[in-house]
Design a protein around this motif. Structure first.
Motif, PDB file in Angstrom:
ATOM      1  N   TYR A 206       5.996   6.106  -3.527  1.00  0.00           N
ATOM      2  CA  TYR A 206       4.560   5.940  -2.918  1.00  0.00           C
ATOM      3  C   TYR A 206       3.735   7.375  -2.612  1.00  0.00           C
ATOM      4  CZ  TYR A 206       6.596   1.061  -2.360  1.00  0.00           C
ATOM      5  OH  TYR A 206       6.817   0.031  -2.974  1.00  0.00           O
ATOM      6  N   ARG A 207       2.671   7.318  -2.614  1.00  0.00           N
ATOM      7  CA  ARG A 207       2.054   8.524  -1.865  1.00  0.00           C
ATOM      8  C   ARG A 207       1.540   8.004  -0.466  1.00  0.00           C
ATOM      9  NH1 ARG A 207      -2.825   9.596  -3.037  1.00  0.00           N
ATOM     10  NH2 ARG A 207      -3.502   7.819  -4.682  1.00  0.00           N
ATOM     11  N   GLU A 208       1.618   6.679  -0.327  1.00  0.00           N
ATOM     12  CA  GLU A 208       1.077   6.250   1.279  1.00  0.00           C
ATOM     13  C   GLU A 208       1.594   5.001   1.348  1.00  0.00           C
ATOM     14  OE1 GLU A 208      -2.739   6.970   3.643  1.00  0.00           O
ATOM     15  OE2 GLU A 208      -2.962   5.202   1.991  1.00  0.00           O
ATOM     16  N   GLU A 209       2.332   4.808   2.435  1.00  0.00           N
ATOM     17  CA  GLU A 209       2.901   3.296   2.771  1.00  0.00           C
ATOM     18  C   GLU A 209       2.323   3.003   4.097  1.00  0.00           C
ATOM     19  OE1 GLU A 209       6.877   2.606   2.287  1.00  0.00           O
ATOM     20  OE2 GLU A 209       7.353   4.999   2.389  1.00  0.00           O
ATOM     21  N   LEU A 210       2.610   1.679   4.137  1.00  0.00           N
ATOM     22  CA  LEU A 210       2.283   1.112   5.628  1.00  0.00           C
ATOM     23  C   LEU A 210       3.144  -0.320   5.789  1.00  0.00           C
ATOM     24  CD1 LEU A 210      -0.495   0.952   7.822  1.00  0.00           C
ATOM     25  CD2 LEU A 210       0.278  -1.245   7.357  1.00  0.00           C
ATOM     26  N   PHE A 211       3.745  -0.601   6.601  1.00  0.00           N
ATOM     27  CA  PHE A 211       4.500  -1.860   7.204  1.00  0.00           C
ATOM     28  C   PHE A 211       4.083  -2.451   8.613  1.00  0.00           C
ATOM     29  CE2 PHE A 211       8.201  -4.030   8.757  1.00  0.00           C
ATOM     30  CZ  PHE A 211       8.069  -5.196   7.938  1.00  0.00           C
ATOM     31  N   SER A 212       3.568  -3.710   8.514  1.00  0.00           N
ATOM     32  CA  SER A 212       3.327  -4.130   9.762  1.00  0.00           C
ATOM     33  C   SER A 212       3.668  -5.744   9.781  1.00  0.00           C
ATOM     34  CB  SER A 212       1.651  -3.863   9.974  1.00  0.00           C
ATOM     35  OG  SER A 212       0.966  -4.641   8.686  1.00  0.00           O
ATOM     36  N   ARG A 213       3.835  -5.866  11.308  1.00  0.00           N
ATOM     37  CA  ARG A 213       3.934  -7.412  11.396  1.00  0.00           C
ATOM     38  C   ARG A 213       3.081  -7.922  12.631  1.00  0.00           C
ATOM     39  NH1 ARG A 213      10.805  -7.952  11.470  1.00  0.00           N
ATOM     40  NH2 ARG A 213      10.874  -7.550   9.258  1.00  0.00           N
ATOM     41  N   PHE A 214       2.813  -9.265  12.666  1.00  0.00           N
ATOM     42  CA  PHE A 214       1.736  -9.756  13.491  1.00  0.00           C
ATOM     43  C   PHE A 214       2.521 -11.062  14.069  1.00  0.00           C
ATOM     44  CE2 PHE A 214      -0.339  -7.125  10.393  1.00  0.00           C
ATOM     45  CZ  PHE A 214      -1.270  -6.417  11.120  1.00  0.00           C
TER      46      PHE A 214
END
Length: 234
Positions: A206-214
């Motif tokens: 990946y060049r950019e990544e994001l992981f999130s929980r809600f």
């Protein structure tokens, strides 16, 4: 306090699908000046599961708000949302509070952890997003079927949909789970998924990544797949 909304819209006729595709460009004019909105993304979707091939019937709108009142004002008063309501055949919006996030989306972290996460709501949602390096596209998509196989018939999964800005290159997944334990079991104890996580770190896909929980706490509209899953946020 900041909240996030994710709206799914379904279109059935050819004319409506063409209109929805055009709005991926034309809706920016209205969205970029929306009062109280901190971040937004117009998103297409993939076919069943995490699939790079477009699903021309489903689109999504992700929005991050300064507070819930700003979101309510938009959904109640926006002429853009009125157009979406008239043109779409099925609509569903999920209101969420961020529990955790790491990484970046388009060069920034859009989500702020909410200070009030009550224990009375069992559900948990996850959004992961990545920009895949072009040279690793083939390897990445070759690994996807195995990594997603534990999701099939998973009793803890209520709904999942691949979403993204650019097919094949900029992809995200949204998943909604019955509880935190079900999500953790897939993310950290599924050998297929754990292997892909390891390959990601080793190969640098990946060049950019994001992981999130809600924590989802409210929903409006209806979505047939979720109606069958028995989601209850009333």
């Amino acid at each position: 306090m900041q909240i996030t909304t994710l709206t799914f819209l379904r279109y059935t006729s050819i004319s409506k699908k063409i209109w929805a595709f055009g709005m991926m460009q034309f809706a920016h004019a209205s969205l970029k000046n929306t009062k109280g909105q901190e971040f937004y993304k117009l998103l297409g979707s993939g076919k069943a599961g995490f699939n790079p091939w477009p699903d021309w019937t489903v689109y999504a709108l992700l929005q991050v708000w300064e507070n819930e009142q700003s979101a309510e004002d938009f959904f109640r008063e926006s002429s853009l949302m009125e157009k979406y309501r008239k043109m779409s055949d099925e609509r569903w919006t999920l209101f969420m509070k961020n529990k955790m996030a790491r990484g970046k989306w388009a060069g920034k972290m859009p989500f702020t952890k909410h200070p009030d996460i009550p224990d009375t709501i069992p559900y948990v949602a996850a959004i992961t997003r990545a920009t895949i390096k072009f040279k690793y596209l083939r390897k990445f998509w070759k690994s996807v079927p195995a990594s997603q196989s534990p999701l099939e018939f998973n009793p803890g999964l209520l709904y999942t949909k691949g979403i993204g800005e650019v097919p094949f290159l900029q992809m995200a997944t949204f998943s909604l789970w019955k509880d935190q334990q079900s999500l953790d079991a897939f993310a950290y104890r599924s050998k297929e998924h754990v292997k892909v996580i390891g390959d990601t770190r080793t190969l640098g896909w990946y060049r950019e990544e994001l992981f999130s929980r809600f924590q989802p706490y409210r929903s409006e509209g209806n979505w047939s797949a979720l109606d069958m899953a028995g989601l209850d946020l009333s």
